[in-house]
Design a protein around this motif. Structure first.
Motif, PDB file in Angstrom:
ATOM      1  N   LEU B 113     -60.420  18.791  13.627  1.00  0.00           N
ATOM      2  CA  LEU B 113     -59.567  20.134  13.599  1.00  0.00           C
ATOM      3  C   LEU B 113     -59.156  20.410  12.043  1.00  0.00           C
ATOM      4  CD1 LEU B 113     -58.464  21.545  15.891  1.00  0.00           C
ATOM      5  CD2 LEU B 113     -56.366  20.360  15.526  1.00  0.00           C
ATOM      6  N   ILE B 194     -68.315  19.684  26.291  1.00  0.00           N
ATOM      7  CA  ILE B 194     -67.014  19.743  26.696  1.00  0.00           C
ATOM      8  C   ILE B 194     -66.008  19.841  25.627  1.00  0.00           C
ATOM      9  CG2 ILE B 194     -64.981  18.488  27.893  1.00  0.00           C
ATOM     10  CD1 ILE B 194     -67.340  16.883  29.445  1.00  0.00           C
ATOM     11  N   GLN B 198     -63.658  22.630  24.100  1.00  0.00           N
ATOM     12  CA  GLN B 198     -62.311  22.436  23.892  1.00  0.00           C
ATOM     13  C   GLN B 198     -61.642  22.955  22.473  1.00  0.00           C
ATOM     14  OE1 GLN B 198     -61.086  18.357  24.010  1.00  0.00           O
ATOM     15  NE2 GLN B 198     -61.410  17.929  26.096  1.00  0.00           N
ATOM     16  N   ALA B 201     -61.346  26.584  22.436  1.00  0.00           N
ATOM     17  CA  ALA B 201     -60.357  27.022  22.827  1.00  0.00           C
ATOM     18  C   ALA B 201     -59.413  26.815  22.087  1.00  0.00           C
ATOM     19  CB  ALA B 201     -60.085  26.398  24.450  1.00  0.00           C
ATOM     20  N   THR B 202     -59.146  25.574  21.316  1.00  0.00           N
ATOM     21  CA  THR B 202     -58.245  25.088  20.349  1.00  0.00           C
ATOM     22  C   THR B 202     -57.947  25.909  19.442  1.00  0.00           C
ATOM     23  OG1 THR B 202     -58.628  22.990  21.187  1.00  0.00           O
ATOM     24  CG2 THR B 202     -57.165  23.260  19.183  1.00  0.00           C
ATOM     25  N   PHE B 205     -56.390  29.006  20.192  1.00  0.00           N
ATOM     26  CA  PHE B 205     -54.989  28.657  20.540  1.00  0.00           C
ATOM     27  C   PHE B 205     -54.261  28.554  19.163  1.00  0.00           C
ATOM     28  CE2 PHE B 205     -51.655  25.574  20.539  1.00  0.00           C
ATOM     29  CZ  PHE B 205     -50.927  25.916  21.702  1.00  0.00           C
ATOM     30  N   GLY B 218     -58.168  29.831  25.535  1.00  0.00           N
ATOM     31  CA  GLY B 218     -57.105  29.121  24.607  1.00  0.00           C
ATOM     32  C   GLY B 218     -55.915  30.035  24.216  1.00  0.00           C
ATOM     33  N   ALA B 239     -55.338  28.305  31.963  1.00  0.00           N
ATOM     34  CA  ALA B 239     -55.338  26.658  31.572  1.00  0.00           C
ATOM     35  C   ALA B 239     -56.199  26.219  32.749  1.00  0.00           C
ATOM     36  CB  ALA B 239     -53.724  26.293  31.841  1.00  0.00           C
ATOM     37  N   LEU B 242     -59.837  26.259  31.865  1.00  0.00           N
ATOM     38  CA  LEU B 242     -60.246  25.528  31.089  1.00  0.00           C
ATOM     39  C   LEU B 242     -60.518  24.154  31.474  1.00  0.00           C
ATOM     40  CD1 LEU B 242     -58.183  26.499  28.063  1.00  0.00           C
ATOM     41  CD2 LEU B 242     -60.727  26.637  28.108  1.00  0.00           C
ATOM     42  N   VAL B 243     -59.617  23.554  32.530  1.00  0.00           N
ATOM     43  CA  VAL B 243     -59.349  22.357  33.078  1.00  0.00           C
ATOM     44  C   VAL B 243     -60.729  22.154  34.027  1.00  0.00           C
ATOM     45  CG1 VAL B 243     -58.139  21.004  34.973  1.00  0.00           C
ATOM     46  CG2 VAL B 243     -56.803  22.097  32.903  1.00  0.00           C
ATOM     47  N   ALA B 246     -63.658  21.841  32.110  1.00  0.00           N
ATOM     48  CA  ALA B 246     -63.857  20.385  31.637  1.00  0.00           C
ATOM     49  C   ALA B 246     -64.096  19.203  32.641  1.00  0.00           C
ATOM     50  CB  ALA B 246     -62.588  20.054  30.852  1.00  0.00           C
ATOM     51  N   ARG B 269     -64.758  10.384  21.334  1.00  0.00           N
ATOM     52  CA  ARG B 269     -63.873  11.641  21.513  1.00  0.00           C
ATOM     53  C   ARG B 269     -64.471  12.677  21.431  1.00  0.00           C
ATOM     54  NH1 ARG B 269     -57.784  12.425  21.541  1.00  0.00           N
ATOM     55  NH2 ARG B 269     -57.762  13.987  23.083  1.00  0.00           N
TER      56      ARG B 269
END
Lengths: 319, 269
Positions: B113, B194, B198, B201-202, B205, B218, B239, B242-243, B246, B269
């Motif tokens: 990040l 994945i 994420q 999307a982050t 966000f 996101g 949400a 996105l779920v 994933a 990770r």
């Protein structure tokens, strides 16, 4: 001797990575086409105003010289001043870092307890129904982005059930520790965000130990259950387990940026994402360098602890 | 089991197709106000409206494509680099390959990040930079996974025979290594996809990438968080998308590709 060489080698690699990190941070924020002056002066500034601003920021000097100034300043603890508020980056860092570290420390403690328990249970019974159940749950946890976990928790506990505050409102001058209720959701978000990866790594470090010949011998001697886990399995898996937790801690640095931003928790991550939003380049550079350095130190500590706890190297040292 | 498999494939296809084709769907404007802010679902607005009174369905249809393209692009770039560097370093241990692996290890020590935020500061409002950042942070994991899988294959006798026959490295990679590591490469790419989705999307966000009114799934979550009590659908539907993405990809990777145990070693990770 081997210890000394190991530590020296790791320190050298860590220092090299830190230098690379500082170079990349500097290059990415100042060397790329997106010019700081253009952003700061706005669209209706005249060419003369831009030149003046460029000179007042010292940006008319060569990039290499500015990098060296910045790095030597950072080495002395001087990270420059915010372009937006004029505050010293070091002061902001000092003020926020304890909040962030405290938040992450609580989360890690909780994660470590749960991950070690569940990872050991699951790893010692690899392939059973319990293990498959844990693995599936862990996979689901890893697949969820941190911000989604935090947003959903906020929905359920702050908005629907109204149990805890959704925003970490801390009166000026107070620390979050004086208002423990604001810590609940950030900590739970971080725990859920890091738990999946931690449990998976723990399980992976338990499995080879639990299948090893000395554990088989202990089993034949009648050790079982918690005694087997505590006396025979965990001591031998402690090295990789500690390393796994260190990797996870480094990962939490990223998670804390998201979680602090969402809950407006007064920490370094929140400060960093605000600085990114306001294009406060000096602040981003300083905070990014600090967070990167913290990550490297945690990984280094994990490497050293893993080696210290590894029974095979421990025995070889006294000779 | 069969129905679960079919269900997962249908779910994954539906989310991806909706995301990629969304901007072309006839669902109205994603930028023009269509009612009062945070109106609950009703006729004409199956998911209600967002914080500026725009139709949520149109916002959702508009917000998936860039994010998915970023994730796909970053995954492909990561696989290309991972396969080239991973097989090369796995095939022979020379000082050069050892340095390459060290560099990769060093890169993977940086919090992803942080890399994303720093790059986005230098080049604000750019979606390509977000994709580049995602690719950059995922390459180390790809290289490590391919490297580890290649090391396993290289120990096999048929590689020794190929070497004795005088086959060059490219030929060995093409005929002996690649066919045997395809499963790992596929599973690893799935896991990275994945993570890439994420991150995309982050990034949205956190407000990185193109500025408003553009919003990926996101950012939709972030934008509509304040209206939770008035129109929960504006938060819960993006949400859920996105779920679903994933979970479907995870289950897909777990079931149809190489055992996750081999990957847990290299992709924490």
């Amino acid at each position: 001797m081997s210890w000394l060489r190991f530590v020296a080698g790791r320190l050298a690699v860590g220092a090299l990575t830190l230098v690379t990190l500082s170079l990349s941070v500097f290059w990415a924020t100042e060397g790329l086409p997106g010019d700081v002056v253009g952003v700061l002066s706005g669209t209706d500034a005249t060419a003369a105003e831009r030149v003046r601003l460029r000179e007042s920021l010292g940006l008319d000097r060569p990039a290499a010289q500015r990098y060296l100034d910045w790095v030597s300043g950072a080495a002395r603890g001087d990270l420059g001043e915010s372009l937006v508020t004029g505050r010293s980056v070091g002061d902001v860092l000092a003020e926020r870092v304890t909040n962030s570290l405290g938040l992450v420390a609580i989360a890690i403690t909780v994660i470590a307890v749960i991950a070690v328990t569940v990872g050991t249970l699951s790893g010692m019974r690899a392939g059973t129904r319990l293990d498959r159940f844990v693995s599936t749950g862990v996979g689901g946890l890893i697949a969820l982005p941190d911000f989604l976990v935090a947003a959903l928790l906020l929905t359920v506990f702050a908005s629907v059930l109204r149990l805890v505050p959704g925003v970490s409102l801390v009166p000026v001058g107070d620390t979050p520790w004086q208002h423990p209720q604001v810590l609940v959701l950030p900590v739970v978000s971080l725990v859920i965000g890091g738990l999946g990866a931690a449990t998976r790594l723990l399980r992976a470090s338990i499995i080879p130990v639990a299948a090893g010949p000395y554990v088989e011998q202990a089993r034949l001697n009648g050790a079982r259950g918690i005694g087997l886990a505590l006396r025979h399995v965990l001591p031998n898996a402690a090295g990789p387990a500690v390393q796994a937790l260190a990797v996870m801690t480094a990962g939490l640095v990223g998670g804390s940026i998201v979680v602090e931003t969402l809950f407006t928790f007064p920490g370094v991550g929140h400060e960093l994402s605000q600085a990114v939003a306001s294009r406060d380049v000096t602040m981003v550079q300083g905070l990014a360098l600090a967070l990167g350095a913290v990550t490297l130190v945690v990984l280094l500590a994990g490497d050293l602890a893993a080696r210290a706890l590894d029974p095979t190297t421990r025995r070889s040292v006294p000779r | 089991m069969k129905s679960l498999r079919v269900g997962l494939i249908v779910l994954l296809t539906a989310v991806v197709v909706f995301g990629l084709l969304g901007p072309w769907l006839p669902v109205g404007s994603a930028t023009a106000p269509a009612g009062r802010p945070f109106a609950p679902p009703g006729p004409g607005h199956p998911f209600g409206t967002d914080f500026l009174g725009r139709d949520m369905l149109a916002r959702l249809a508009d917000g998936g494509r860039m994010m998915l393209l970023q994730a796909i692009g970053a995954t492909v770039a990561g696989s290309v680099v991972g396969i080239s560097v991973g097989t090369l370093t796995g095939l022979s241990t020379t000082p050069v390959t050892r340095v390459m692996l060290r560099v990769v290890d060093g890169l993977s020590a940086l919090p992803p990040l942080l890399v994303l935020l720093v790059l986005a500061t230098g080049t604000p409002g750019n979606e390509v930079v977000v994709a580049v950042a995602i690719a950059a942070v995922s390459i180390p994991f790809s290289v490590r996974a391919v490297h580890a899988a290649t090391r396993d294959v290289v120990r096999q006798p048929y590689v020794a025979i190929a070497r004795a026959r005088g086959d060059g490295p490219l030929r060995i990679v093409r005929y002996d290594v690649l066919p045997n590591i395809l499963e790992v490469v596929g599973a690893e790419a799935g896991i990275r996809f994945i993570a890439a989705a994420q991150f995309a999307a982050t990034a949205g966000f956190l407000g990185l990438g193109a500025s408003a009114p553009a919003a990926n799934w996101g950012r939709l979550v972030r934008e509509n968080l304040p209206g939770l009590d008035l129109n929960p659908a504006a938060l819960l539907v993006p949400a859920a998308l996105l779920v679903a993405l994933a979970v479907a990809v995870t289950a897909f990777v777990d079931r149809f590709a190489a055992g996750p145990a081999t990957l847990a070693r290299v992709v924490p990770r």
